[in-house]
Design a protein around this motif. Structure first.
Motif, PDB file in Angstrom:
ATOM      1  N   ALA A 145       0.868  -1.293   0.119  1.00 48.58           N
ATOM      2  CA  ALA A 145      -0.005   0.019   0.024  1.00 48.58           C
ATOM      3  C   ALA A 145       0.804   1.281   0.169  1.00 48.58           C
ATOM      4  O   ALA A 145       0.405   2.260   0.029  1.00 48.58           O
ATOM      5  CB  ALA A 145      -1.008  -0.087   1.236  1.00 48.58           C
ATOM      6  N   SER A 160       2.698   4.250  -1.458  1.00 47.80           N
ATOM      7  CA  SER A 160       2.327   4.987  -3.040  1.00 47.80           C
ATOM      8  C   SER A 160       3.473   5.160  -3.618  1.00 47.80           C
ATOM      9  O   SER A 160       4.816   5.090  -3.370  1.00 47.80           O
ATOM     10  CB  SER A 160       2.042   6.521  -2.224  1.00 47.80           C
ATOM     11  N   ASP A 207      -5.290  -7.481  -2.736  1.00 42.11           N
ATOM     12  CA  ASP A 207      -3.931  -7.137  -2.014  1.00 42.11           C
ATOM     13  C   ASP A 207      -4.115  -7.196  -0.614  1.00 42.11           C
ATOM     14  O   ASP A 207      -3.442  -7.574   0.170  1.00 42.11           O
ATOM     15  CB  ASP A 207      -3.567  -5.960  -2.300  1.00 42.11           C
ATOM     16  N   ARG A 262      -8.005  -5.483  -7.522  1.00 36.12           N
ATOM     17  CA  ARG A 262      -6.420  -5.712  -7.257  1.00 36.12           C
ATOM     18  C   ARG A 262      -6.339  -5.160  -5.798  1.00 36.12           C
ATOM     19  O   ARG A 262      -5.771  -5.746  -4.827  1.00 36.12           O
ATOM     20  CB  ARG A 262      -5.704  -5.084  -8.100  1.00 36.12           C
ATOM     21  N   TYR A 263      -6.952  -3.929  -5.415  1.00 33.72           N
ATOM     22  CA  TYR A 263      -6.833  -3.388  -4.057  1.00 33.72           C
ATOM     23  C   TYR A 263      -7.598  -4.287  -3.228  1.00 33.72           C
ATOM     24  O   TYR A 263      -7.023  -4.404  -2.175  1.00 33.72           O
ATOM     25  CB  TYR A 263      -7.358  -1.939  -4.138  1.00 33.72           C
ATOM     26  N   TYR A 322      -6.939  -3.104   7.252  1.00 28.79           N
ATOM     27  CA  TYR A 322      -6.782  -2.746   6.054  1.00 28.79           C
ATOM     28  C   TYR A 322      -7.994  -1.802   5.648  1.00 28.79           C
ATOM     29  O   TYR A 322      -9.097  -2.198   6.007  1.00 28.79           O
ATOM     30  CB  TYR A 322      -6.752  -3.846   4.900  1.00 28.79           C
ATOM     31  N   VAL A 358     -10.014  -0.039   2.325  1.00 25.38           N
ATOM     32  CA  VAL A 358      -9.978  -0.047   0.719  1.00 25.38           C
ATOM     33  C   VAL A 358     -11.092   1.200   0.382  1.00 25.38           C
ATOM     34  O   VAL A 358     -12.098   0.885   0.981  1.00 25.38           O
ATOM     35  CB  VAL A 358     -10.157  -1.391   0.083  1.00 25.38           C
ATOM     36  N   TYR A 364      -5.830   5.621  -1.932  1.00 22.89           N
ATOM     37  CA  TYR A 364      -6.848   4.374  -2.359  1.00 22.89           C
ATOM     38  C   TYR A 364      -7.071   3.553  -1.309  1.00 22.89           C
ATOM     39  O   TYR A 364      -8.276   2.941  -1.110  1.00 22.89           O
ATOM     40  CB  TYR A 364      -6.575   4.052  -3.718  1.00 22.89           C
ATOM     41  N   ARG A 365      -6.093   3.316  -0.527  1.00 30.03           N
ATOM     42  CA  ARG A 365      -6.046   2.070   0.449  1.00 30.03           C
ATOM     43  C   ARG A 365      -5.054   2.511   1.501  1.00 30.03           C
ATOM     44  O   ARG A 365      -4.168   3.303   1.482  1.00 30.03           O
ATOM     45  CB  ARG A 365      -5.659   0.804  -0.255  1.00 30.03           C
ATOM     46  N   ASN A 424     -11.925  -1.668  -6.636  1.00 31.07           N
ATOM     47  CA  ASN A 424     -10.936  -2.032  -7.427  1.00 31.07           C
ATOM     48  C   ASN A 424     -10.703  -3.486  -6.935  1.00 31.07           C
ATOM     49  O   ASN A 424     -10.124  -3.811  -6.064  1.00 31.07           O
ATOM     50  CB  ASN A 424      -9.745  -1.199  -7.481  1.00 31.07           C
TER      51      ASN A 424
END
Length: 370
Positions: free
Chosen positions: A142, A144, A325, A321-322, A359, A361, A172-173, A319
């Motif tokens: 996560a 950036s 992850d 992928r987010y 986490y 998201v 974004y997360r 998303n």
């Protein structure tokens, strides 16, 4: 300069220090590894941002220092037979012998190799290598890569009474991991930000053992010491996101699910999503069931995953992928998802036990046709 040591040990040390070597640099010495032989054999790689130094058990017959090109030196040692390496350097001419193999290569002046920065001690802590390794791997994704906010290209290390918290955020997360620590010295509470690139190397240096790694915070740098290896990195300066205020905790919807089952469902639906065919996941949280679907130019896909709890029919886009992850990184078999509305973040926590990870998201707006 003259020494002999085992090929495997020298190869491991070269591979560790090479990670901090510049592949291309205006200072040629930075494309090499600094070898120093006195009481012990030390190898150093440095790219002006991160430096890695490690010591190797060796029999030293003559002291000296020298810089050797990292790529060639590494390849030579890697391809030598498994035996004792005999290393001799006169002026800048280096002779390397092992078994039946022999190489003569040219080294460069160690004076051209910049010194590693000194870490002016402020605070320090110790934590098991296995804990540090998992904490970094479970938050690094996560970090950036947007250079417009340099502070977020690293992870925040926050040390307090109850242990160490590592936080990464990219707009974004958010990924957060917390663990107790063996010991700390200095201020009651302190924090610093370490660049993601340096943490990626620390993760590789750490082993899956309980032996402690020490972290020292300096005025402008931070030092990680793991066994015989030391990594020095500059600290990132700036205002890190006030993450506690950013995480919504009074969420009205709370559901629980099996981490692997959730991951499998998302993975299946994601098969028709690619870099060219981007599309959000449409997630509908119902009574004891999560429905996941998506549509792209090549077709559509849908799947269902059993959950515990009532999502009240909340429809929210993510998303893929987010979300994956975060679930891949979550160190728990079951997770709790907390949500409120289709435009507020989803918070992922352990379903049982203490909150040693969190986490978050952010959702994606869904268009009517998607």
């Amino acid at each position: 300069m003259k020494f002999s040591c085992e090929k495997a040990l020298l190869q491991a040390a070269i591979s560790t220090t090479s990670r901090a070597v510049s592949p291309k640099s205006s200072i040629p010495a930075l494309e090499g590894i600094l070898l120093e032989a006195d009481q012990e054999l030390r190898l150093t790689g440095y790219n002006l941002e991160t430096g890695i130094r490690t010591t190797v058990p060796a029999e030293i017959r003559a002291k000296g220092t020298l810089v050797l090109g990292a790529r060639l030196f590494g390849e030579i040692i890697r391809k030598l037979p498994d035996d004792i390496v005999e290393f001799t350097a006169e002026h800048y001419m280096v002779n390397i012998k092992c078994g039946m193999s022999e190489f003569n290569i040219l080294g460069t002046d160690p004076e051209e190799f910049p010194e590693l920065p000194t870490v002016e001690y402020q605070n320090s802590l110790e934590i098991g290598q296995n804990k540090l390794k998992s904490m970094i791997s479970q938050t690094l994704f996560a970090v950036s890569d947007n250079e417009s906010r340099p502070i977020h290209t690293g992870s925040l290390f926050e040390v307090g009474q109850d242990g160490l918290t590592i936080v990464s955020v990219d707009g974004y997360r958010l990924a957060l991991r917390h663990e107790s620590i063996e010991k700390k010295e200095g201020a009651e509470e302190f924090s610093f930000v370490v660049p993601g690139a340096a943490l990626s190397e620390v993760e590789k240096i750490c082993s899956d053992v309980e032996e402690p790694a020490s972290i020292t915070q300096g005025a402008r740098h931070v030092m990680f010491k793991v066994g015989e290896t030391m990594l020095v990195s500059r600290r990132l300066e700036g205002e890190f996101l006030a993450y506690r205020q950013a995480i919504p905790r009074n969420n009205s919807i709370k559901v629980e699910g099996d981490t692997r089952a959730l991951l499998s469902s998302i993975d299946r639906v994601s098969l028709i999503i690619s870099d060219k065919l981007k599309s959000p996941l449409r997630c509908v949280f119902e009574q004891n069931m999560l429905k996941i679907s998506t549509k792209t130019a090549i077709g559509d896909a849908a799947d269902q995953c059993p959950i515990d709890g009532d999502g009240g029919g909340l429809e929210i886009g993510f998303n893929n992928r987010y979300l994956m992850d975060a679930l891949k990184a979550a160190p728990a078999d079951r997770v709790r998802l907390e949500l409120t509305t289709s435009v507020s973040p989803c918070v992922i926590l352990p379903a049982e036990g203490e909150e040693n990870f969190l986490y978050m998201v952010l959702p994606v707006r869904l268009k009517a046709g998607e």
